[in-house]
Design a protein around this motif. Sequence first.
Motif, PDB file in Angstrom:
ATOM      1  N   PRO A 174       0.814  -1.229   0.000  1.00 17.86           N
ATOM      2  CA  PRO A 174       0.000   0.000   0.000  1.00 17.86           C
ATOM      3  C   PRO A 174       0.846   1.277   0.000  1.00 17.86           C
ATOM      4  CG  PRO A 174      -0.925  -1.580   1.539  1.00 17.86           C
ATOM      5  CD  PRO A 174       0.359  -2.178   1.036  1.00 17.86           C
ATOM      6  N   GLU A 175       1.946   1.283   0.741  1.00 18.10           N
ATOM      7  CA  GLU A 175       2.781   2.498   0.811  1.00 18.10           C
ATOM      8  C   GLU A 175       3.459   2.788  -0.527  1.00 18.10           C
ATOM      9  OE1 GLU A 175       4.012  -0.359   3.049  1.00 18.10           O
ATOM     10  OE2 GLU A 175       1.950   0.044   3.687  1.00 18.10           O
ATOM     11  N   GLU A 176       3.884   1.735  -1.226  1.00 20.91           N
ATOM     12  CA  GLU A 176       4.504   1.928  -2.549  1.00 20.91           C
ATOM     13  C   GLU A 176       3.492   2.483  -3.538  1.00 20.91           C
ATOM     14  OE1 GLU A 176       7.205  -1.435  -4.021  1.00 20.91           O
ATOM     15  OE2 GLU A 176       6.057  -2.393  -2.414  1.00 20.91           O
ATOM     16  N   ILE A 177       2.280   1.944  -3.477  1.00 21.75           N
ATOM     17  CA  ILE A 177       1.221   2.411  -4.378  1.00 21.75           C
ATOM     18  C   ILE A 177       0.906   3.872  -4.070  1.00 21.75           C
ATOM     19  CG2 ILE A 177      -1.176   2.098  -5.086  1.00 21.75           C
ATOM     20  CD1 ILE A 177      -0.878  -0.894  -4.280  1.00 21.75           C
ATOM     21  N   ALA A 178       0.762   4.186  -2.787  1.00 20.03           N
ATOM     22  CA  ALA A 178       0.409   5.558  -2.380  1.00 20.03           C
ATOM     23  C   ALA A 178       1.465   6.553  -2.850  1.00 20.03           C
ATOM     24  CB  ALA A 178       0.233   5.634  -0.872  1.00 20.03           C
ATOM     25  N   ALA A 179       2.739   6.186  -2.709  1.00 20.48           N
ATOM     26  CA  ALA A 179       3.815   7.089  -3.130  1.00 20.48           C
ATOM     27  C   ALA A 179       3.771   7.313  -4.636  1.00 20.48           C
ATOM     28  CB  ALA A 179       5.175   6.514  -2.719  1.00 20.48           C
ATOM     29  N   LYS A 180       3.515   6.244  -5.373  1.00 19.77           N
ATOM     30  CA  LYS A 180       3.446   6.353  -6.839  1.00 19.77           C
ATOM     31  C   LYS A 180       2.247   7.200  -7.266  1.00 19.77           C
ATOM     32  CE  LYS A 180       5.848   4.490  -9.396  1.00 19.77           C
ATOM     33  NZ  LYS A 180       7.101   5.030 -10.013  1.00 19.77           N
ATOM     34  N   VAL A 235     -11.321   2.088 -10.675  1.00 19.19           N
ATOM     35  CA  VAL A 235     -12.021   3.005  -9.767  1.00 19.19           C
ATOM     36  C   VAL A 235     -11.207   3.332  -8.511  1.00 19.19           C
ATOM     37  CG1 VAL A 235     -13.989   3.103  -8.177  1.00 19.19           C
ATOM     38  CG2 VAL A 235     -14.358   2.567 -10.575  1.00 19.19           C
ATOM     39  N   VAL A 236     -10.545   2.352  -7.957  1.00 16.07           N
ATOM     40  CA  VAL A 236      -9.759   2.595  -6.737  1.00 16.07           C
ATOM     41  C   VAL A 236      -8.608   3.555  -7.054  1.00 16.07           C
ATOM     42  CG1 VAL A 236      -8.328   1.531  -4.949  1.00 16.07           C
ATOM     43  CG2 VAL A 236     -10.404   0.375  -5.746  1.00 16.07           C
ATOM     44  N   PHE A 237      -7.930   3.301  -8.140  1.00 18.38           N
ATOM     45  CA  PHE A 237      -6.838   4.171  -8.578  1.00 18.38           C
ATOM     46  C   PHE A 237      -7.352   5.583  -8.844  1.00 18.38           C
ATOM     47  CE2 PHE A 237      -3.954   5.254 -12.379  1.00 18.38           C
ATOM     48  CZ  PHE A 237      -3.020   5.901 -11.577  1.00 18.38           C
ATOM     49  N   LEU A 238      -8.462   5.692  -9.562  1.00 18.91           N
ATOM     50  CA  LEU A 238      -9.014   7.009  -9.891  1.00 18.91           C
ATOM     51  C   LEU A 238      -9.317   7.821  -8.634  1.00 18.91           C
ATOM     52  CD1 LEU A 238     -10.355   8.985 -12.082  1.00 18.91           C
ATOM     53  CD2 LEU A 238     -12.465   8.081 -11.148  1.00 18.91           C
ATOM     54  N   THR A 239      -9.948   7.197  -7.664  1.00 20.49           N
ATOM     55  CA  THR A 239     -10.368   7.961  -6.483  1.00 20.49           C
ATOM     56  C   THR A 239      -9.167   8.426  -5.669  1.00 20.49           C
ATOM     57  OG1 THR A 239     -10.735   5.905  -5.259  1.00 20.49           O
ATOM     58  CG2 THR A 239     -12.657   6.919  -6.310  1.00 20.49           C
ATOM     59  N   ASP A 240      -8.083   7.664  -5.682  1.00 21.22           N
ATOM     60  CA  ASP A 240      -6.859   8.135  -5.027  1.00 21.22           C
ATOM     61  C   ASP A 240      -6.160   9.187  -5.878  1.00 21.22           C
ATOM     62  OD1 ASP A 240      -7.164   6.629  -2.762  1.00 21.22           O
ATOM     63  OD2 ASP A 240      -5.786   5.030  -3.380  1.00 21.22           O
ATOM     64  N   LEU A 241      -6.062   8.921  -7.180  1.00 23.10           N
ATOM     65  CA  LEU A 241      -5.343   9.837  -8.077  1.00 23.10           C
ATOM     66  C   LEU A 241      -5.974  11.223  -8.107  1.00 23.10           C
ATOM     67  CD1 LEU A 241      -3.039  10.065 -10.247  1.00 23.10           C
ATOM     68  CD2 LEU A 241      -4.816   9.599 -11.957  1.00 23.10           C
ATOM     69  N   MET A 242      -7.292  11.292  -8.162  1.00 19.74           N
ATOM     70  CA  MET A 242      -7.963  12.596  -8.272  1.00 19.74           C
ATOM     71  C   MET A 242      -7.652  13.475  -7.063  1.00 19.74           C
ATOM     72  SD  MET A 242     -11.916  11.409  -7.748  1.00 19.74           S
ATOM     73  CE  MET A 242     -12.690  12.938  -7.296  1.00 19.74           C
ATOM     74  N   ARG A 243      -7.437  12.851  -5.916  1.00 17.18           N
ATOM     75  CA  ARG A 243      -7.128  13.630  -4.709  1.00 17.18           C
ATOM     76  C   ARG A 243      -5.666  14.067  -4.656  1.00 17.18           C
ATOM     77  NH1 ARG A 243      -9.938   9.792  -0.387  1.00 17.18           N
ATOM     78  NH2 ARG A 243      -9.608   8.312  -2.080  1.00 17.18           N
ATOM     79  N   ALA A 244      -4.876  13.523  -5.571  1.00 16.83           N
ATOM     80  CA  ALA A 244      -3.471  13.935  -5.676  1.00 16.83           C
ATOM     81  C   ALA A 244      -3.269  14.966  -6.786  1.00 16.83           C
ATOM     82  CB  ALA A 244      -2.595  12.708  -5.928  1.00 16.83           C
ATOM     83  N   ILE A 245      -4.377  15.405  -7.401  1.00 20.28           N
ATOM     84  CA  ILE A 245      -4.309  16.412  -8.479  1.00 20.28           C
ATOM     85  C   ILE A 245      -5.015  17.679  -7.995  1.00 20.28           C
ATOM     86  CG2 ILE A 245      -4.841  16.925 -10.895  1.00 20.28           C
ATOM     87  CD1 ILE A 245      -5.158  13.883 -11.350  1.00 20.28           C
ATOM     88  N   PRO A 246      -4.272  18.682  -7.566  1.00 26.36           N
ATOM     89  CA  PRO A 246      -4.904  19.886  -7.010  1.00 26.36           C
ATOM     90  C   PRO A 246      -5.339  20.869  -8.088  1.00 26.36           C
ATOM     91  CG  PRO A 246      -2.528  20.032  -6.763  1.00 26.36           C
ATOM     92  CD  PRO A 246      -2.802  18.722  -7.460  1.00 26.36           C
ATOM     93  N   LEU A 247      -6.164  20.399  -9.018  1.00 23.03           N
ATOM     94  CA  LEU A 247      -6.677  21.243 -10.105  1.00 23.03           C
ATOM     95  C   LEU A 247      -8.189  21.054 -10.173  1.00 23.03           C
ATOM     96  CD1 LEU A 247      -4.318  20.313 -13.120  1.00 23.03           C
ATOM     97  CD2 LEU A 247      -4.081  22.271 -11.580  1.00 23.03           C
ATOM     98  N   PRO A 248      -8.909  22.046 -10.729  1.00 20.10           N
ATOM     99  CA  PRO A 248     -10.325  21.816 -11.010  1.00 20.10           C
ATOM    100  C   PRO A 248     -10.425  20.727 -12.072  1.00 20.10           C
ATOM    101  CG  PRO A 248      -9.718  24.123 -11.439  1.00 20.10           C
ATOM    102  CD  PRO A 248      -8.451  23.363 -11.213  1.00 20.10           C
ATOM    103  N   LEU A 249     -11.257  19.730 -11.856  1.00 18.09           N
ATOM    104  CA  LEU A 249     -11.392  18.660 -12.850  1.00 18.09           C
ATOM    105  C   LEU A 249     -12.751  18.001 -12.732  1.00 18.09           C
ATOM    106  CD1 LEU A 249     -11.046  15.775 -11.120  1.00 18.09           C
ATOM    107  CD2 LEU A 249      -8.652  16.405 -11.203  1.00 18.09           C
TER     108      LEU A 249
END
Length: 186
Positions: A15-21, A48-62
């Motif tokens: 989980p930590e490796e995935i989170a860092a990536k 879906v799991v990747f998307l929900t984490d990724l979107m929170r790592a993108i500080p832009l309107p989307l």
Amino acid sequence: MTAQMDDIAEILLAPEEIAAKVQELGGLVAAAYQGQDLVLVSVLKGAVVFLTDLMRAIPLPLAIDFLAISGYGTQGGAGVVRILKDLDEDITGRHVLVVEDIVDTGLTLGYLLRALQARQPASLRVCTLLDRSVRRIVDLPLAFRGFDVPDRFVVGYGLDYQQRYRNLPFIGVLKPEVLERRGRTR
Ligand code: IMP
Ligand code: MG
């Protein structure tokens, strides 16, 4: 979770490796799309799991949107992919980033990119968490990639085997006997 854990032979990505990536990818995506009208398009259900984490790592309107496609047909070898659930958003003139869990042969994504390109987005690129490049049949440009993975069937972090294991917080390899027991060879 104990029953599911018993089926895992090996943890490939913790989980930590995935989170860092995911944080790293989010930063790259944010830098690439600053000031643009960005739509993240995800294919149900694995990404879906990747998307929900990724979107929170993108500080832009989307915006986010989803589509569902039928699995790449092996029966008859015709390989027809169909859109089962289409996007809600009109992507014409917008910057579209397709968020994928894993690109394997690339057949599914190749079809999808052609279908989306026909709607004339301003740009169309791919962000995939996993890339099993050794199996690629269709050469596709992957603008953002997390990890290259070996030719072993993986589950967890959204990826399933017969709809199970999506909720595992890591990405791991199933024991061969689990695949054999349920009728898969790879
Ligand atoms: P492709 O058309 O061969 O690239 O297939 C890609 C799709 O197959 C992915 O989006 C996944 O849904 C599924 N897939 C491919 N490899 C795996 C795996 O190892 N575990 C779970 N699903 C997989
Ligand atoms: Mg998928």
